[in-house]
Motif scaffolding. Structure first.
Motif, PDB file in Angstrom:
ATOM      1  N   THR A 117      10.352   8.931 -14.453  1.00  0.00           N
ATOM      2  CA  THR A 117      11.523   8.968 -13.680  1.00  0.00           C
ATOM      3  C   THR A 117      12.246  10.335 -13.796  1.00  0.00           C
ATOM      4  OG1 THR A 117      13.095   7.940 -15.281  1.00  0.00           O
ATOM      5  CG2 THR A 117      11.810   6.534 -13.881  1.00  0.00           C
ATOM      6  N   GLY A 118      11.822  11.066 -14.539  1.00  0.00           N
ATOM      7  CA  GLY A 118      12.375  12.503 -14.833  1.00  0.00           C
ATOM      8  C   GLY A 118      13.588  12.272 -15.954  1.00  0.00           C
ATOM      9  N   GLY A 165       7.813  18.409 -12.954  1.00  0.00           N
ATOM     10  CA  GLY A 165       7.551  17.031 -13.636  1.00  0.00           C
ATOM     11  C   GLY A 165       6.004  16.764 -13.432  1.00  0.00           C
ATOM     12  N   VAL A 166       5.177  16.445 -14.252  1.00  0.00           N
ATOM     13  CA  VAL A 166       3.876  15.809 -13.846  1.00  0.00           C
ATOM     14  C   VAL A 166       3.664  14.439 -14.282  1.00  0.00           C
ATOM     15  CG1 VAL A 166       2.930  17.094 -15.785  1.00  0.00           C
ATOM     16  CG2 VAL A 166       1.380  16.595 -13.892  1.00  0.00           C
ATOM     17  N   ASP A 167       2.987  13.669 -13.427  1.00  0.00           N
ATOM     18  CA  ASP A 167       2.854  12.096 -13.728  1.00  0.00           C
ATOM     19  C   ASP A 167       1.646  11.838 -12.816  1.00  0.00           C
ATOM     20  OD1 ASP A 167       2.895   9.353 -14.508  1.00  0.00           O
ATOM     21  OD2 ASP A 167       4.970  10.049 -15.435  1.00  0.00           O
ATOM     22  N   LEU A 201       7.203   8.078 -10.220  1.00  0.00           N
ATOM     23  CA  LEU A 201       7.415   9.368  -9.453  1.00  0.00           C
ATOM     24  C   LEU A 201       8.341   9.180  -8.040  1.00  0.00           C
ATOM     25  CD1 LEU A 201       3.909  11.066  -9.651  1.00  0.00           C
ATOM     26  CD2 LEU A 201       5.995  11.827 -10.421  1.00  0.00           C
ATOM     27  N   ALA A 202       8.389   8.009  -7.667  1.00  0.00           N
ATOM     28  CA  ALA A 202       9.095   7.730  -6.539  1.00  0.00           C
ATOM     29  C   ALA A 202      10.592   7.761  -6.714  1.00  0.00           C
ATOM     30  CB  ALA A 202       8.803   6.222  -5.836  1.00  0.00           C
ATOM     31  N   ILE A 203      10.877   7.233  -8.038  1.00  0.00           N
ATOM     32  CA  ILE A 203      12.391   7.360  -8.469  1.00  0.00           C
ATOM     33  C   ILE A 203      12.810   9.012  -8.750  1.00  0.00           C
ATOM     34  CG2 ILE A 203      13.738   6.542 -10.504  1.00  0.00           C
ATOM     35  CD1 ILE A 203      12.232   4.002 -10.455  1.00  0.00           C
ATOM     36  N   PRO A 219       4.693   1.441  -4.009  1.00  0.00           N
ATOM     37  CA  PRO A 219       4.080   2.185  -5.243  1.00  0.00           C
ATOM     38  C   PRO A 219       4.019   1.342  -6.571  1.00  0.00           C
ATOM     39  CG  PRO A 219       6.568   2.819  -4.430  1.00  0.00           C
ATOM     40  CD  PRO A 219       6.001   1.825  -3.594  1.00  0.00           C
ATOM     41  N   THR A 220       4.700   0.481  -6.756  1.00  0.00           N
ATOM     42  CA  THR A 220       4.703  -0.462  -7.893  1.00  0.00           C
ATOM     43  C   THR A 220       3.248  -1.240  -7.943  1.00  0.00           C
ATOM     44  OG1 THR A 220       6.840  -0.601  -8.271  1.00  0.00           O
ATOM     45  CG2 THR A 220       5.491  -2.343  -9.470  1.00  0.00           C
TER      46      THR A 220
END
Length: 256
Positions: free
Chosen positions: A59-60, A77-79, A85-87, A206-207
């Motif tokens: 989530t950062g 940020g990479v994931d 990532l949406a958050i 996304p979940t």
């Protein structure tokens, strides 16, 4: 706002960040102290305006604390997790200091997706234990190629010393007893948090994609801090050692 209220505010990214923090602190009560030491070491070794790679950023969480402390910093940020990532994307929308990249860290070509060839600091927390030793060692080699000379890599994660089984067992029993009490007091655990995300109109899709990628949880390794330090030196770092630890968690710092 409580965790139960989040589904009524589908675009309240701040609420989702707070909920994620509470869920993570259920596992890691020293989480904020760990972040503080991480940023202390960033300041000590690369200054207050670093170019940072937030590796497996989720989530950062690291990026948020980095920018709050160092407003002149920038973060990539990479994931791979589409829900987290949406958050992150909702949280940092419009902030030109932040770039977010979708990439699989098991893919040897993932660094090609980044906007920069080198970074002052690569930071990660509670993420790389999802990898087994061999792919983790490979990842460390790629990280070494991204850190500039004099730059740093820090990994805060579960690092288990298998030479102390009685200490490990006692610590684990105490930690889980505390977690059980917190759950009785209403704190959401991992599974409950993801159930809440799956019910949210914005995060449901996304979940669902996230579960297609990962399943319930990845089955990685938790080697000792000595293993991490040795492998990082083998992969190109000049120095590596723990700079903070709790009974179950370690912040390991490597300098290029």
């Amino acid at each position: 706002m409580t965790d139960a209220d989040i589904t009524t505010a589908t675009a309240d990214w701040h609420a989702w960040q707070e909920s994620w923090d509470r869920q993570q602190e259920w596992y890691l009560p020293d989480r904020e102290e760990r972040f503080r030491i991480m940023l202390d070491m960033v300041e000590a070794l690369v200054g207050t305006a670093p170019r940072v790679l937030d590796l497996a950023c989720g989530t950062g969480s690291i990026t948020a604390r980095l920018l709050a402390r160092f407003p002149d910093a920038t973060s990539t940020g990479v994931d791979l997790d589409p829900a987290l990532l949406a958050i992150a994307e909702g949280t940092f929308a419009g902030d030109e200091r932040v770039r977010l990249v979708t990439a699989d860290l098991k893919d040897p070509d993932w660094p090609a997706e980044l906007p920069y060839d080198s970074y002052d600091a690569v930071l990660t927390a509670t993420a790389l234990h999802w990898l087994h030793r061999e792919p983790l060692a490979d990842l460390y080699g790629r990280v070494a190629g991204l850190v500039r000379a004099g730059g740093v890599f820090m990994n805060a994660d579960h690092m288990i010393d298998e030479t102390t089984p009685r200490i490990n067992a006692a610590e684990r029993a105490q930690r889980h007893a505390r977690m059980d009490q917190a759950k009785r007091d209403g704190i959401l655990g991992w599974a409950e948090w993801w159930q809440l995300a799956a019910e949210d109109p914005v995060l449901a899709e996304p979940t669902a994609r996230r579960y297609e990628i990962y399943g319930e949880h990845a089955d990685g390794d938790m080697p000792s801090a000595r293993w991490h330090a040795r492998v990082l030196r083998e992969k190109g770092f000049g120095e590596a050692r723990p700079v903070w630890c709790s009974p179950s968690d370690t912040l390991l710092l490597a300098v290029k």
